[in-house]
Enzyme design. Structure first.
Site, PDB file in Angstrom:
ATOM      1  N   ASP A 109      10.059  24.981  20.990  1.00 51.79           N
ATOM      2  CA  ASP A 109       9.253  24.635  20.139  1.00 51.79           C
ATOM      3  C   ASP A 109       8.677  23.122  19.705  1.00 51.79           C
ATOM      4  O   ASP A 109       9.713  22.752  19.675  1.00 51.79           O
ATOM      5  CB  ASP A 109       9.618  25.417  18.735  1.00 51.79           C
TER       6      ASP A 109
ATOM      7  N   GLU B  43       6.903  23.530  24.656  1.00 54.31           N
ATOM      8  CA  GLU B  43       5.696  23.532  23.975  1.00 54.31           C
ATOM      9  C   GLU B  43       5.018  22.198  23.758  1.00 54.31           C
ATOM     10  O   GLU B  43       5.708  21.596  22.806  1.00 54.31           O
ATOM     11  CB  GLU B  43       5.682  24.418  22.585  1.00 54.31           C
TER      12      GLU B  43
HETATM   13  C1  GLC Z   1       4.798  25.639  16.929  1.00 55.67           C
HETATM   14  C2  GLC Z   1       4.787  26.980  16.728  1.00 55.67           C
HETATM   15  C3  GLC Z   1       4.079  27.262  15.648  1.00 55.67           C
HETATM   16  C4  GLC Z   1       4.812  26.915  14.494  1.00 55.67           C
HETATM   17  C5  GLC Z   1       5.051  25.247  14.746  1.00 55.67           C
HETATM   18  C6  GLC Z   1       6.353  25.045  13.766  1.00 55.67           C
HETATM   19  O1  GLC Z   1       3.614  25.159  17.102  1.00 55.67           O
HETATM   20  O2  GLC Z   1       4.084  27.770  17.660  1.00 55.67           O
HETATM   21  O3  GLC Z   1       3.907  28.900  15.182  1.00 55.67           O
HETATM   22  O4  GLC Z   1       4.149  26.902  13.067  1.00 55.67           O
HETATM   23  O5  GLC Z   1       5.402  24.877  16.039  1.00 55.67           O
HETATM   24  O6  GLC Z   1       7.514  25.313  14.090  1.00 55.67           O
END
Ligand code: GLC
Ligand code: MG
Length: 529
Positions: free
Chosen positions: A202, A266
């Protein structure tokens, strides 16, 4: 024949948002046993791996992305025993399991943070990012939280501010502290030992911030209708060079386990910046998520340019990947409309590179209306009215008939949309040309044609809003033609004559065609052999 390719290259990933997939215990929130009961849907769909958004103990300020224990399961989802049963059930069906890993921040209720905030001299003070107030007593600098407001919260008792890229309930961990890195890598080991096949990592681009705390510069293109965080260019808070060593350390842990474990990152970054996340000598993420299909203009020329730019930018040996939707972004069927969503499905599943599907997109679910009193997303609550909230894309999976669409026996945590009945798994299984049947047909073809799963890619043309490209493996050659337009088009078959083996309309076509008639918003896969 295809042994040299890994499952995460030839396969397809399916994202489960666990609160909304299937509830088994009647509390209106999805859970692990619910996932187990729906694995057969995923097997018949034809996917290879499930990625499950966070299931760890959490106060749910950000619905699981605020973790208060990295080595357990939140009771709302079940128990560690349920998790072991899920792994066994998935593996027994040949499905891989990928978990979400949230290294940038913990919950403010994590024992580490509770100890860290207890006093300036706490042994864990340096596990988070604490700073003195600026001269006027305000926050140390101008950094803004992704969810609006200052990225610094004041702790009255100890007289310092702590940094949070997201909510105040999500304090950023200090990865410059080797003890933090070691504890967080242990969390990966805990789950790898339990048999998980990989992680989606994440918010990796937020892992480090500028140590000197310099202000972010203003963004001249920002408008008040945009997210407040975008009012600054995040040069000091995102994509810092130190992140790559941390990724290498994560990847080393993955590689220390037998089997092909995968690390997926991500990072919402421009293509050129994203490529660094493969790491030097590909020692970083095997799959740094490529989100660019979600933001590129939807026409044949723009998509052709995107594919070309991305393919050209890939490091040697780097494997591509493509994403159409997730739990943070407007659904593809809402962004493009139902007809073009079918073209998007065919594109996603015929491009070179690992596709990731978001739950519900396989039945064409659209963004659901959320009445004001049902809003749950903290982003919508903190920055209301700009359409930033993510609840509309997180509503329950629509399985079948009945008040709760087969999701739960109770009122779900987020409402189902009105008139959802045509958009359920059950109704689309009865309907031979439904979106679900299209996804199944595409995945079946992708599984049986190495040209699609692991073959090469060659651009052909992008004229008159029709995108044509070829996929090939050894002697096998396929052409894919996608009509991004709502008018019929004529297409001369590359090489003279071909046979349409799949139309996105899912009906029969003449056995040999040249030219091929593309109906409005039709995509075809042509056998060129
Ligand atoms: C990422 C996740 C999102 C979350 C954020 C903080 O972007 O996909 O859903 O709110 O991180 O963890
Ligand atoms: Mg439940």
């Amino acid at each position: 024949m295809t042994d040299e390719y890994r499952w995460w290259q030839s396969g397809t990933i399916y994202q489960i948002y666990p609160r909304s997939f299937q509830d088994s215990d009647g509390d209106g929130v999805g859970d692990l046993n619910g996932i187990v009961s729906r694995l057969d849907h995923l097997v018949s769909l034809g996917i290879t791996a499930i990625w499950i958004s966070p299931i760890y103990p959490s106060p749910m300020a950000d619905f699981g992305y605020d973790v208060s224990d990295y080595a357990n399961i939140d009771p709302v989802f079940g128990s560690l025993a349920d998790f072991d049963a899920l792994i066994a059930a998935a593996h027994a069906r040949g499905l891989r399991v990928i978990l979400d890993y949230v290294p940038n921040h913990s919950s403010d209720q994590h024992p580490w943070f509770i100890e860290s905030r207890s006093s300036r001299s706490s042994a864990k003070r340096n596990w988070y990012v604490w700073r003195d107030p600026s001269a006027d007593g305000g926050p140390p600098n101008n950094w803004i939280s992704e969810f609006g407001g200052s990225a610094w919260s004041f702790d009255r008792a100890s007289g310092q501010y702590y940094y949070h890229a997201y909510l105040p309930q999500q304090p950023d961990l200090n990865w410059r502290n080797p003890q933090v890195a070691a504890a967080m890598l242990d969390a990966l080991r805990f789950w790898f030992e339990r048999g998980v096949d990989g992680f989606r990592v994440d918010a990796i681009h937020h892992l480090f911030e500028d140590e000197d705390l310099q202000d972010n510069p203003p963004n001249p293109e920002w408008l008040p209708t945009m997210s407040p965080a975008r009012s600054l260019i995040r040069t000091r808070t995102m994509d810092q060079p130190e992140v790559h060593d941390a990724i290498i350390a994560m990847r080393r842990v993955a590689d220390s386990f037998p089997g092909d474990r995968v690390m997926i990152g991500e990072a919402y970054l421009p293509i050129t910046r994203l490529m660094a996340y493969y790491g030097v000598d590909l020692g970083g993420f095997q799959l740094p998520f490529n989100f660019h299909l979600m933001s590129t203009a939807w026409n044949a020329a723009a998509v052709a340019t995107l594919v070309e730019t991305y393919e050209a930018a890939l490091p040697a040996g780097g494997w591509p990947n493509w994403v159409l939707g997730n739990h943070d972004r407007s659904r593809v069927a809402s962004r493009l409309g139902p007809a073009q969503a079918r073209i998007a499905a065919m594109l996603l599943l015929t491009l070179r590179g690992t596709p990731t599907l978001y739950q519900g997109d396989e039945i064409g679910m659209t963004d659901a209306p959320i009445p004001p009193e049902r809003v749950r997303d903290p982003w919508e609550k903190r920055v209301p009215g700009l359409g930033l909230g993510r609840d509309p894309v997180r509503t329950p999976m629509q399985w079948g008939e009945g008040a709760q669409a087969g999701f739960s026996s109770a009122e779900p945590w987020l409402p189902l949309p009105p008139n959802f009945e045509p958009t359920t798994v059950a109704s689309q299984l009865r309907q031979p040309t439904s979106m679900l049947q299209l996804y199944r047909a595409l995945l079946k073809l992708r599984r049986s044609e190495p040209a699609l799963s692991i073959g090469g890619y060659r651009a052909v043309s992008a004229d008159e809003n029709v995108l044509v490209f070829e996929r090939f493996y050894q002697e096998r050659k396929l052409a894919i033609a996608l009509n991004f337009d709502d008018h019929a088009k004529q297409l001369s078959v590359p090489g003279g004559t071909g046979r349409v083996i799949l139309s996105s309309h899912l009906d029969e076509r003449p056995s040999l065609e040249d030219p091929v008639e593309l109906r409005p918003s039709e995509g075809v896969i042509i056998d060129l052999n």
